[in-house]
Design a protein around this motif. Structure first.
Motif, PDB file in Angstrom:
ATOM      1  N   UNK A 264       0.709   8.572  -6.806  1.00 55.15           N
ATOM      2  CA  UNK A 264       0.796  10.009  -6.560  1.00 55.15           C
ATOM      3  C   UNK A 264       1.799  10.638  -7.522  1.00 55.15           C
ATOM      4  N   UNK A 265       2.952   9.970  -7.686  1.00 55.75           N
ATOM      5  CA  UNK A 265       3.996  10.459  -8.578  1.00 55.75           C
ATOM      6  C   UNK A 265       3.504  10.480 -10.031  1.00 55.75           C
TER       7      UNK A 265
ATOM      8  N   UNK B 254       0.834  -1.206   0.000  1.00 55.84           N
ATOM      9  CA  UNK B 254       0.000   0.000   0.000  1.00 55.84           C
ATOM     10  C   UNK B 254       0.870   1.257   0.000  1.00 55.84           C
ATOM     11  N   UNK B 255       1.923   1.250   0.813  1.00 54.61           N
ATOM     12  CA  UNK B 255       2.832   2.402   0.879  1.00 54.61           C
ATOM     13  C   UNK B 255       3.469   2.653  -0.480  1.00 54.61           C
ATOM     14  N   UNK B 256       3.960   1.580  -1.111  1.00 50.26           N
ATOM     15  CA  UNK B 256       4.634   1.693  -2.401  1.00 50.26           C
ATOM     16  C   UNK B 256       3.685   2.169  -3.485  1.00 50.26           C
ATOM     17  N   UNK B 257       2.544   1.494  -3.612  1.00 54.18           N
ATOM     18  CA  UNK B 257       1.625   1.797  -4.722  1.00 54.18           C
ATOM     19  C   UNK B 257       1.045   3.203  -4.602  1.00 54.18           C
ATOM     20  N   UNK B 258       0.798   3.654  -3.375  1.00 53.16           N
ATOM     21  CA  UNK B 258       0.267   5.010  -3.189  1.00 53.16           C
ATOM     22  C   UNK B 258       1.283   6.053  -3.627  1.00 53.16           C
TER      23      UNK B 258
ATOM     24  N   UNK C  64       0.633   3.238 -15.117  1.00 53.55           N
ATOM     25  CA  UNK C  64      -0.294   2.959 -14.010  1.00 53.55           C
ATOM     26  C   UNK C  64      -0.576   1.459 -13.934  1.00 53.55           C
ATOM     27  N   UNK C  65      -0.857   0.873 -15.097  1.00 55.05           N
ATOM     28  CA  UNK C  65      -1.144  -0.568 -15.166  1.00 55.05           C
ATOM     29  C   UNK C  65       0.091  -1.389 -14.777  1.00 55.05           C
ATOM     30  N   UNK C  66       1.249  -0.915 -15.226  1.00 55.90           N
ATOM     31  CA  UNK C  66       2.497  -1.621 -14.891  1.00 55.90           C
ATOM     32  C   UNK C  66       2.751  -1.579 -13.385  1.00 55.90           C
ATOM     33  N   UNK C  67       2.490  -0.416 -12.800  1.00 59.19           N
ATOM     34  CA  UNK C  67       2.674  -0.258 -11.350  1.00 59.19           C
ATOM     35  C   UNK C  67       1.742  -1.203 -10.606  1.00 59.19           C
TER      36      UNK C  67
ATOM     37  N   UNK D  35       1.645  13.494 -14.807  1.00 58.38           N
ATOM     38  CA  UNK D  35       0.605  13.728 -15.813  1.00 58.38           C
ATOM     39  C   UNK D  35       0.124  15.180 -15.757  1.00 58.38           C
ATOM     40  N   UNK D  36      -0.112  15.684 -14.538  1.00 56.50           N
ATOM     41  CA  UNK D  36      -0.617  17.044 -14.383  1.00 56.50           C
ATOM     42  C   UNK D  36       0.399  18.096 -14.824  1.00 56.50           C
ATOM     43  N   UNK D  37       1.681  17.806 -14.614  1.00 55.99           N
ATOM     44  CA  UNK D  37       2.738  18.731 -15.047  1.00 55.99           C
ATOM     45  C   UNK D  37       3.112  18.498 -16.508  1.00 55.99           C
ATOM     46  N   UNK D  38       2.386  17.608 -17.173  1.00 55.94           N
ATOM     47  CA  UNK D  38       2.559  17.258 -18.586  1.00 55.94           C
ATOM     48  C   UNK D  38       3.972  16.766 -18.899  1.00 55.94           C
ATOM     49  N   UNK D  39       4.534  16.017 -17.953  1.00 57.25           N
ATOM     50  CA  UNK D  39       5.822  15.350 -18.186  1.00 57.25           C
ATOM     51  C   UNK D  39       5.549  14.111 -19.031  1.00 57.25           C
ATOM     52  N   UNK D  40       4.396  13.480 -18.764  1.00 54.81           N
ATOM     53  CA  UNK D  40       3.951  12.336 -19.570  1.00 54.81           C
ATOM     54  C   UNK D  40       2.532  12.608 -20.067  1.00 54.81           C
ATOM     55  N   UNK D  41       2.152  11.967 -21.158  1.00 54.14           N
ATOM     56  CA  UNK D  41       0.782  12.151 -21.662  1.00 54.14           C
ATOM     57  C   UNK D  41      -0.142  11.088 -21.072  1.00 54.14           C
ATOM     58  N   UNK D  42      -1.419  11.213 -21.345  1.00 54.95           N
ATOM     59  CA  UNK D  42      -2.445  10.347 -20.743  1.00 54.95           C
ATOM     60  C   UNK D  42      -2.229   8.869 -21.087  1.00 54.95           C
TER      61      UNK D  42
END
Length: 105
Positions: free
Chosen positions: A57-58, A49-53, A77-80, A63-70
């Motif tokens: 979050x990262x 839980x600690x790791x995945x959260x 996300x799926x890989x994580x 995504x919000x800072x547009x470092x990566x696209x959707x």
């Protein structure tokens, strides 16, 4: 010949309080004091839980800072979720090595 009640004998909590204070400072936690397996002291689920959260979050920040696209976000996300990354740094290294980060091609 009066009968008197003897005072009750108590148990001093001085030593236990002292030990508790020391433990609060992080003392008395060496290998000799460890009882229970590693997974018992911090359960697998809690560690996960600690790791995945942290990873999720990262990913959201990236995504919000547009470092990566959707699309990349969804892929990572799926890989994580599948347990591909053990930490944020590993995930970021993967993204960088596979040219998934914008502006670093």
């Amino acid at each position: 010949g009066a009968i008197k009640a003897k005072p009750q004998k108590g148990i001093s909590s001085y030593r236990s309080k002292k030990i508790k204070e020391q433990k609060a400072k992080g003392k008395r936690k060496g290998r000799g004091s460890v009882k229970g397996a590693k997974k018992a002291r911090t359960p697998k689920k809690k560690a996960w839980m600690t790791t995945i959260r942290a990873l999720r979050k990262d990913l959201k920040e990236m995504r919000d800072e547009e470092v990566i696209d959707a699309t990349t976000y969804r892929k990572l996300y799926k890989m994580a979720k599948g347990g591909a990354f053990r930490s944020k740094s590993y995930m970021r290294n993967y993204a960088r090595d596979h040219d998934l980060i914008k502006g670093e091609e």
